[in-house]
Design an enzyme around this catalytic site. Sequence first.
Site, PDB file in Angstrom:
ATOM      1  N   MET A   1       0.823  -1.388  -0.139  1.00 47.34           N
ATOM      2  CA  MET A   1       0.047   0.212  -0.023  1.00 47.34           C
ATOM      3  C   MET A   1       1.020   1.356  -0.084  1.00 47.34           C
ATOM      4  SD  MET A   1      -3.179  -0.899   0.041  1.00 47.34           S
ATOM      5  CE  MET A   1      -3.486  -2.410   0.282  1.00 47.34           C
ATOM      6  N   LEU A 172       2.516  -7.818   2.172  1.00 52.31           N
ATOM      7  CA  LEU A 172       3.815  -7.733   1.996  1.00 52.31           C
ATOM      8  C   LEU A 172       4.376  -7.479   0.490  1.00 52.31           C
ATOM      9  CD1 LEU A 172       4.857 -10.567   4.319  1.00 52.31           C
ATOM     10  CD2 LEU A 172       4.965  -8.082   4.687  1.00 52.31           C
ATOM     11  N   GLU A 173       4.735  -6.321   0.456  1.00 57.23           N
ATOM     12  CA  GLU A 173       4.977  -6.004  -0.952  1.00 57.23           C
ATOM     13  C   GLU A 173       6.389  -6.174  -1.573  1.00 57.23           C
ATOM     14  OE1 GLU A 173       3.206  -1.951  -1.477  1.00 57.23           O
ATOM     15  OE2 GLU A 173       1.475  -2.490  -0.643  1.00 57.23           O
ATOM     16  N   ASN A 174       7.187  -6.788  -0.593  1.00 55.69           N
ATOM     17  CA  ASN A 174       8.579  -6.970  -1.232  1.00 55.69           C
ATOM     18  C   ASN A 174       9.013  -8.302  -1.043  1.00 55.69           C
ATOM     19  OD1 ASN A 174       9.475  -4.133  -0.993  1.00 55.69           O
ATOM     20  ND2 ASN A 174       8.841  -4.078   1.030  1.00 55.69           N
TER      21      ASN A 174
END
Length: 347
Positions: A1, A172-174
């Site tokens: 986000m 979790l965007e990584n």
Amino acid sequence: MPQLPPPEAEVDHARGRTRRKAGTVIGLATALALALTGLLTGGADNADADTRAVPKHAVTGYWQNFNNGATVQKLSDVPSDYDIIAVSFADATGTPGEITFNLDSAGLGGYTVEQFKADIKAKQAAGKSVIISVGGEKGAVSVNDGASATAFADSTYKLMQEYGFDGVDIDLENGLNSTYMTQALKSLAGKAGSGLVLTMAPQTIDMQSTSNEYFKTALAVKDILTVVNMQYYNSGSMLGCDGKVYSQGSVDFLTALACIQLEGGLAPSQVGIGVPASSKAAGSGYVAPSVVNQALDCLAKGTSCGSFKPSKTYPDIRGAMTWSTNWDAADGNAWSKAVGPHVHGLP
């Protein structure tokens, strides 16, 4: 986000259970059974959670525990159109996999922990779910082995007990490891019981194929998964389930990409459409609330489709999500006023 950037920067984020009260008079045997259940499941909070259920069609909104230029809110300010409120975000500790939560009282105008906890209870009494979101654009929580999986499950459950959260959102965007995140979530479910609300907010690239780690995780925890609200923004063009390329910001982008999840193994009730609440809430990919409603109608009823029309309908599709309730408020709650009633009116 999206998290801390100014309005013009690219923002990367993002997920109700109806509480049913027991009668005031409970037989001795029933009371004893309830007490034993509480002991076995870790306390009364768990017993309460087991009696809640997310609505068939639900609206999820992320609530910001920071001030990034959007309207600063208390949880009590979040409109009733939202069924699941994801508190953004948990914080990593020095122990891999472990999370904690630090209310930004200063950034939120003096909002106290006591008020926050009371507001969670009030939302739950109104039939809403409040969950803790892990990750975000700048999130650094890593679950890559057995020890960190255990730390994640234990610390998340501790926060649920401390604040009364109904569950957790995985944003979790990584990157994530499907093997150990699955282990962590299964362990958490074992502690929290059947009332656990589990949501996910993968980016579009994460759900292009069932071989992707995020998609693999969603399928591995399908038995405990509430909804996947993929982020249909800050994306660029992506493949739809028909193999054609679609550009973000269109009804076809929403429907053709949702189709991948719907045909890839998730139940329709586990699929939601995640979008920005306003053009300021994300770097790209904003669509008007009317487009969200068109996409939901296309998927649920086969009406209002663009050039892409799914081969069948999915009347049980869960609903929609937005980043964020704060950006929604900054725009006069236009998103929730339009999308909320529409979601709740789906067949």
